[in-house]
Design a protein around this motif. Structure first.
Motif, mmCIF file in Angstrom:
data_model
loop_
_atom_site.group_PDB
_atom_site.id
_atom_site.type_symbol
_atom_site.label_atom_id
_atom_site.label_comp_id
_atom_site.label_asym_id
_atom_site.label_seq_id
_atom_site.Cartn_x
_atom_site.Cartn_y
_atom_site.Cartn_z
ATOM 1 N N TYR A 57 -46.051 35.634 43.041
ATOM 2 C CA TYR A 57 -45.991 34.648 44.129
ATOM 3 C C TYR A 57 -45.304 33.375 43.673
ATOM 4 O O TYR A 57 -44.410 32.858 44.349
ATOM 5 N N LEU A 58 -45.710 32.873 42.507
ATOM 6 C CA LEU A 58 -45.086 31.648 42.015
ATOM 7 C C LEU A 58 -43.603 31.874 41.719
ATOM 8 O O LEU A 58 -42.764 31.041 42.047
ATOM 9 N N ALA A 59 -43.277 33.027 41.119
ATOM 10 C CA ALA A 59 -41.884 33.306 40.789
ATOM 11 C C ALA A 59 -41.023 33.403 42.038
ATOM 12 O O ALA A 59 -39.920 32.839 42.097
ATOM 13 N N ALA A 60 -41.501 34.105 43.054
ATOM 14 C CA ALA A 60 -40.719 34.282 44.273
ATOM 15 C C ALA A 60 -40.441 32.949 44.960
ATOM 16 O O ALA A 60 -39.308 32.671 45.380
ATOM 17 N N THR A 61 -41.468 32.106 45.073
ATOM 18 C CA THR A 61 -41.283 30.831 45.771
ATOM 19 C C THR A 61 -40.459 29.852 44.929
ATOM 20 O O THR A 61 -39.600 29.144 45.461
ATOM 21 N N ALA A 62 -40.715 29.802 43.616
ATOM 22 C CA ALA A 62 -39.989 28.858 42.756
ATOM 23 C C ALA A 62 -38.515 29.242 42.636
ATOM 24 O O ALA A 62 -37.626 28.387 42.717
ATOM 25 N N ILE A 63 -38.243 30.531 42.446
ATOM 26 C CA ILE A 63 -36.851 30.981 42.326
ATOM 27 C C ILE A 63 -36.115 30.778 43.644
ATOM 28 O O ILE A 63 -34.962 30.319 43.673
#
Length: 229
Positions: free
Chosen positions: A146-152
């Motif tokens: 979740y963090l990776a998808a939103t941050a990227i």
């Protein structure tokens, strides 16, 4: 932070040579999207943010009491229930470390799509498994994804947005990514009444997987045709 912001003058992106001072309203959203419509990567990341938000993304925590009961993790407030809540959070911490310190997670379209797919898959696993350890592992991985998808996705939007429209484009991205979370409350409530809470989360996870793959395929096709991407 509030006191600091009160004392900090707003000058816009003056280092880029552009300073916008006119007010922006929600009615400007379609116009902003039209100005960047030729950049399929940018539009795709905005769509991905909306997909993650509306498909029971932020409401996963709300479903934890149901998962605790199904998995036999004890009453709300117990150690087993607390571990379920903690697992998703520690996944976010690990995801931040992987993004900032290791470089394992690449800031590109493939990374954003894979992370969104993984987030959907882990939600689907949590909603369907009867194994407590598997649910814990899936929640940790889901927190990372979740963090990776939103941050990227946000990083790509900031990098690809035109300099004179960057503030507006990022604003639209944030509005869609955060504003559409209202929709996941409706989604989990409506689907939960029909399928149960676990069924609603499972449908949301599956929709996230299919939607993210579709966005990835459309961006790839546009890139292969040699159009701006």
């Amino acid at each position: 932070m509030t006191l600091l912001m009160l004392r900090t003058p707003f000058t816009g992106h003056s280092r880029s040579g552009f300073v916008r001072r006119e007010r922006v309203s929600i009615l400007d959203t379609p116009r902003v999207l039209r100005t960047v419509g030729s950049d399929k990567v940018l539009v795709g990341m905005i769509a991905l943010a909306g997909l993650i938000a509306v498909c029971v993304g932020a409401s996963l925590q709300v479903a934890m009491p149901n998962f605790a009961q199904v998995l036999g993790a004890g009453d709300e407030g117990g150690l087993g229930y607390g571990a379920l809540l903690f697992a998703n959070g520690i996944g976010g911490v690990v995801g931040g470390f992987l993004l900032e310190a290791t470089g394992i997670l690449k800031v590109d379209v493939r990374g954003a799509v894979i992370a969104a797919v993984m987030f959907g898959l882990t939600s689907l696993i949590v909603a369907t498994t009867t194994s407590y350890p598997i649910a814990l592992i899936a929640l940790v991985i889901g927190g990372v994804a979740y963090l990776a998808a939103t941050a990227i996705g946000q990083a790509l939007v900031q990098l690809r947005a035109p300099e004179d429209q960057r503030g507006r484009v990022v604003g639209v991205y944030s509005m869609i990514g955060s504003g559409m979370r209202t929709g996941n409350g409706i989604t989990i409530g409506w689907l939960g009444a029909l399928l149960g809470v676990s069924g609603a989360v499972a449908v949301g996870g599956l929709a996230r997987v299919v939607g993210a793959l579709l966005i990835g395929v459309l961006i790839a096709l546009q890139t292969r045709r040699g159009a701006p991407a």
